[in-house]
Design a protein around this motif. Structure first.
Motif, PDB file in Angstrom:
ATOM      1  N   GLN A  42      23.399  34.934  60.214  1.00  0.00           N
ATOM      2  CA  GLN A  42      24.670  35.669  59.824  1.00  0.00           C
ATOM      3  C   GLN A  42      25.339  34.221  58.597  1.00  0.00           C
ATOM      4  OE1 GLN A  42      27.808  36.845  63.191  1.00  0.00           O
ATOM      5  NE2 GLN A  42      28.946  35.917  61.381  1.00  0.00           N
ATOM      6  N   TYR A  43      24.926  33.335  59.533  1.00  0.00           N
ATOM      7  CA  TYR A  43      24.888  31.932  58.287  1.00  0.00           C
ATOM      8  C   TYR A  43      25.151  32.432  56.690  1.00  0.00           C
ATOM      9  CZ  TYR A  43      26.274  29.268  62.374  1.00  0.00           C
ATOM     10  OH  TYR A  43      26.555  28.663  63.596  1.00  0.00           O
ATOM     11  N   ASP A  55      24.925  43.266  46.816  1.00  0.00           N
ATOM     12  CA  ASP A  55      24.523  43.893  46.994  1.00  0.00           C
ATOM     13  C   ASP A  55      23.120  43.570  48.071  1.00  0.00           C
ATOM     14  OD1 ASP A  55      21.964  45.778  47.002  1.00  0.00           O
ATOM     15  OD2 ASP A  55      22.581  46.520  45.334  1.00  0.00           O
ATOM     16  N   LEU A  56      23.197  43.508  49.152  1.00  0.00           N
ATOM     17  CA  LEU A  56      22.212  42.556  50.346  1.00  0.00           C
ATOM     18  C   LEU A  56      21.541  43.588  51.318  1.00  0.00           C
ATOM     19  CD1 LEU A  56      25.524  41.526  52.067  1.00  0.00           C
ATOM     20  CD2 LEU A  56      25.038  40.374  50.071  1.00  0.00           C
ATOM     21  N   LEU A  57      19.648  43.140  50.898  1.00  0.00           N
ATOM     22  CA  LEU A  57      19.141  43.856  51.395  1.00  0.00           C
ATOM     23  C   LEU A  57      18.202  42.978  52.292  1.00  0.00           C
ATOM     24  CD1 LEU A  57      17.084  46.037  51.091  1.00  0.00           C
ATOM     25  CD2 LEU A  57      15.744  45.112  49.374  1.00  0.00           C
ATOM     26  N   MET A  58      18.158  44.007  53.388  1.00  0.00           N
ATOM     27  CA  MET A  58      17.183  42.590  54.236  1.00  0.00           C
ATOM     28  C   MET A  58      15.555  43.052  54.684  1.00  0.00           C
ATOM     29  SD  MET A  58      17.957  41.236  58.314  1.00  0.00           S
ATOM     30  CE  MET A  58      20.174  40.262  57.313  1.00  0.00           C
ATOM     31  N   ILE A  59      14.555  41.734  54.549  1.00  0.00           N
ATOM     32  CA  ILE A  59      13.092  42.819  54.484  1.00  0.00           C
ATOM     33  C   ILE A  59      12.967  42.478  55.613  1.00  0.00           C
ATOM     34  CG2 ILE A  59      11.389  42.011  53.724  1.00  0.00           C
ATOM     35  CD1 ILE A  59      13.460  43.195  51.116  1.00  0.00           C
ATOM     36  N   ASP A  72      26.391  46.037  62.398  1.00  0.00           N
ATOM     37  CA  ASP A  72      26.119  47.228  62.566  1.00  0.00           C
ATOM     38  C   ASP A  72      28.088  47.331  63.376  1.00  0.00           C
ATOM     39  OD1 ASP A  72      26.990  49.541  62.017  1.00  0.00           O
ATOM     40  OD2 ASP A  72      25.370  50.551  63.236  1.00  0.00           O
ATOM     41  N   ARG A  73      28.741  48.178  63.369  1.00  0.00           N
ATOM     42  CA  ARG A  73      29.182  48.227  64.280  1.00  0.00           C
ATOM     43  C   ARG A  73      29.003  48.151  65.943  1.00  0.00           C
ATOM     44  NH1 ARG A  73      34.630  50.823  62.963  1.00  0.00           N
ATOM     45  NH2 ARG A  73      35.121  50.609  64.521  1.00  0.00           N
ATOM     46  N   GLU A  74      29.627  48.037  66.646  1.00  0.00           N
ATOM     47  CA  GLU A  74      29.733  48.316  68.223  1.00  0.00           C
ATOM     48  C   GLU A  74      31.238  48.625  68.508  1.00  0.00           C
ATOM     49  OE1 GLU A  74      28.363  48.947  70.842  1.00  0.00           O
ATOM     50  OE2 GLU A  74      26.500  47.968  71.104  1.00  0.00           O
ATOM     51  N   PRO A  75      30.989  50.130  68.452  1.00  0.00           N
ATOM     52  CA  PRO A  75      32.321  51.061  68.802  1.00  0.00           C
ATOM     53  C   PRO A  75      32.879  50.210  70.531  1.00  0.00           C
ATOM     54  CG  PRO A  75      31.519  52.442  67.638  1.00  0.00           C
ATOM     55  CD  PRO A  75      30.477  51.365  67.993  1.00  0.00           C
ATOM     56  N   GLY A  76      31.863  51.040  71.259  1.00  0.00           N
ATOM     57  CA  GLY A  76      31.571  50.189  72.637  1.00  0.00           C
ATOM     58  C   GLY A  76      32.387  49.377  73.125  1.00  0.00           C
ATOM     59  N   LEU A  77      31.723  48.487  72.003  1.00  0.00           N
ATOM     60  CA  LEU A  77      32.053  46.932  72.663  1.00  0.00           C
ATOM     61  C   LEU A  77      34.382  46.189  72.205  1.00  0.00           C
ATOM     62  CD1 LEU A  77      31.503  43.467  73.026  1.00  0.00           C
ATOM     63  CD2 LEU A  77      30.443  43.472  71.045  1.00  0.00           C
ATOM     64  N   GLU A  78      34.358  47.175  71.108  1.00  0.00           N
ATOM     65  CA  GLU A  78      35.078  46.679  70.302  1.00  0.00           C
ATOM     66  C   GLU A  78      36.358  47.245  70.993  1.00  0.00           C
ATOM     67  OE1 GLU A  78      35.140  48.298  65.664  1.00  0.00           O
ATOM     68  OE2 GLU A  78      32.907  47.418  66.022  1.00  0.00           O
ATOM     69  N   GLU A  94      34.108  41.813  65.084  1.00  0.00           N
ATOM     70  CA  GLU A  94      34.229  42.787  63.531  1.00  0.00           C
ATOM     71  C   GLU A  94      33.989  42.122  62.172  1.00  0.00           C
ATOM     72  OE1 GLU A  94      37.942  45.844  64.860  1.00  0.00           O
ATOM     73  OE2 GLU A  94      38.358  43.867  64.468  1.00  0.00           O
ATOM     74  N   TYR A  95      33.986  41.174  62.159  1.00  0.00           N
ATOM     75  CA  TYR A  95      33.340  40.073  60.711  1.00  0.00           C
ATOM     76  C   TYR A  95      32.260  40.659  60.354  1.00  0.00           C
ATOM     77  CZ  TYR A  95      32.270  36.245  58.068  1.00  0.00           C
ATOM     78  OH  TYR A  95      32.038  35.053  56.894  1.00  0.00           O
ATOM     79  N   ALA A  96      31.349  40.147  61.486  1.00  0.00           N
ATOM     80  CA  ALA A  96      29.389  40.386  61.212  1.00  0.00           C
ATOM     81  C   ALA A  96      29.450  41.410  61.024  1.00  0.00           C
ATOM     82  CB  ALA A  96      29.284  39.923  62.676  1.00  0.00           C
ATOM     83  N   SER A  97      30.477  42.595  61.110  1.00  0.00           N
ATOM     84  CA  SER A  97      30.231  44.281  60.258  1.00  0.00           C
ATOM     85  C   SER A  97      30.522  44.534  59.301  1.00  0.00           C
ATOM     86  CB  SER A  97      30.560  44.781  61.403  1.00  0.00           C
ATOM     87  OG  SER A  97      31.660  45.287  61.538  1.00  0.00           O
ATOM     88  N   GLN A  98      31.126  43.356  58.639  1.00  0.00           N
ATOM     89  CA  GLN A  98      31.600  43.533  57.764  1.00  0.00           C
ATOM     90  C   GLN A  98      31.561  42.930  56.450  1.00  0.00           C
ATOM     91  OE1 GLN A  98      35.720  43.163  59.532  1.00  0.00           O
ATOM     92  NE2 GLN A  98      36.672  44.754  59.837  1.00  0.00           N
ATOM     93  N   LEU A  99      30.232  41.784  56.854  1.00  0.00           N
ATOM     94  CA  LEU A  99      29.894  41.645  55.370  1.00  0.00           C
ATOM     95  C   LEU A  99      29.117  42.299  54.627  1.00  0.00           C
ATOM     96  CD1 LEU A  99      28.782  38.876  57.521  1.00  0.00           C
ATOM     97  CD2 LEU A  99      30.504  38.442  56.002  1.00  0.00           C
ATOM     98  N   GLY A 100      28.584  43.579  55.823  1.00  0.00           N
ATOM     99  CA  GLY A 100      27.435  44.228  54.690  1.00  0.00           C
ATOM    100  C   GLY A 100      28.619  44.789  53.004  1.00  0.00           C
ATOM    101  N   PRO A 101      28.424  46.331  53.201  1.00  0.00           N
ATOM    102  CA  PRO A 101      27.084  47.010  53.883  1.00  0.00           C
ATOM    103  C   PRO A 101      25.052  46.536  53.592  1.00  0.00           C
ATOM    104  CG  PRO A 101      27.539  48.165  51.667  1.00  0.00           C
ATOM    105  CD  PRO A 101      28.607  47.059  52.249  1.00  0.00           C
TER     106      PRO A 101
END
Ligand code: UTP
Length: 296
Positions: A42-43, A55-59, A72-78, A94-101
């Motif tokens: 995440q850092y 434009d972010l791509l993870m291998i 990704d979002r985790e609606p249950g936890l949110e 929420e922040y971690a899931s807003q860095l993307g897509p």
């Protein structure tokens, strides 16, 4: 100067086996190891985003789910945090899931960093791109990546990040032979060698996990045979680009003086956790007081 294509894409190779951190990495990528309360990756993603990469791509490799789920979002936890009124943690989640897509490509087999970068070829296309290793933490106050992107735009080649290490430590890194360029604060890379023995190393300049690469690296990687450890080494492909001439060749180095941690190495990981934890307002001072009595 001809207008060059701007760097907008970031590639995060995170498909290594992480053997130095077994058994913790048996069922989880090493990039997910927590540094205080955030996974290391995440850092690194935050660094790319704050450097303006969009434009972010993870291998990813085996055990990729933890990585995808984290961003990704985790609606249950949110919902649960909302019901509890825990606004701070909700914001963090929420922040971690807003860095993307974030886009994902799978490296079927861990055939080396060079092979992982080659997996990005189709997504990246014909433009320069950044590569950030998910287990390499750079002090967030630094502007290393931005400087590297500027050097790429100026030179049109590929750019690597270097740190000075003790001569005895160079055998753990890729090593660069460099020449200063008059009037510039970056250097020309003449040659690169992966993990040389201390007595044959051309310098004490070690390659660290930030790159801004010209797309010609893909063609070179396709023709790079497995090298050290039977893996396709990015260092070998960069050596070819450094020695080559013409469009896309030329490798340049930015020497980084700030703090950097390899979270794939146990001792360096522990240092990263302690340093970053000691800077946290919530408990940093308490931790430092405890450390003094612990070692004292
Ligand atoms: P390392 O050499 O540090 O990773 O690769 P490793 O092989 O997982 O580590 P050890 O030595 O077994 O502990 C540097 C970066 O390249 C990625 C890793 O995930 C790490 O971010 N990598 C490496 C890949 O994505 N694919 C590979 O095949 C190899």
């Amino acid at each position: 100067m001809t207008k060059r294509k701007a760097v907008t894409k970031a590639v995060f190779p995170a498909a290594g086996l992480g053997t130095r951190f077994l058994p913790a990495t048996k069922a989880m990528p090493k990039e997910m190891l927590p540094v205080v309360d955030r996974p290391a990756i995440q850092y690194v993603v935050e660094e790319a985003v704050s450097s303006g990469l969009t434009d972010l791509l993870m291998i990813t490799g085996r055990n990729k789910r933890a990585l995808e789920d984290h961003f990704d979002r985790e609606p249950g936890l949110e919902r649960a945090l909302q019901l509890k009124g825990d606004k701070d943690r909700l914001a963090e989640v929420e922040y971690a899931s807003q860095l993307g897509p974030i886009h994902y490509v799978r490296q079927g087999e861990a055939k080396g960093l060079g092979h992982a970068v080659l997996c990005a070829k189709q997504h990246v296309g014909n433009e320069p791109f950044a590569v950030l290793l998910g287990d390499d933490l750079i002090d967030e106050a630094e502007t290393l990546l931005t400087t590297m992107m500027e050097v790429q735009q100026e030179t049109g080649g590929s750019v690597i990040a270097l740190i000075e290490v003790e001569p005895a430590e160079i055998s753990a890194y890729g090593c660069a032979d460099v020449t200063a360029i008059e009037g510039e604060d970056f250097v020309r890379v003449n040659s690169l060698v992966e993990k040389p023995a201390a007595d044959v190393a051309p310098s004490n300049l070690a390659v660290i996990g930030r790159y801004v690469l010209h797309p010609s690296v893909f063609g070179v990687l396709e023709n790079t045979a497995p090298g050290r450890g039977g893996e396709i080494q990015l260092t070998d492909a960069l050596q070819t680009l450094a020695a080559g001439e013409g469009e896309g060749s030329g490798v340049y180095g930015v020497v980084f003086k700030g703090r950097r941690y390899d979270t794939g190495d146990k001792l360096s990981y522990l240092k990263a956790v302690i340093t970053l934890a000691s800077e946290r307002v919530e408990f940093g001072e308490d931790l430092k007081t405890w450390l003094k009595t612990f070692v004292g």
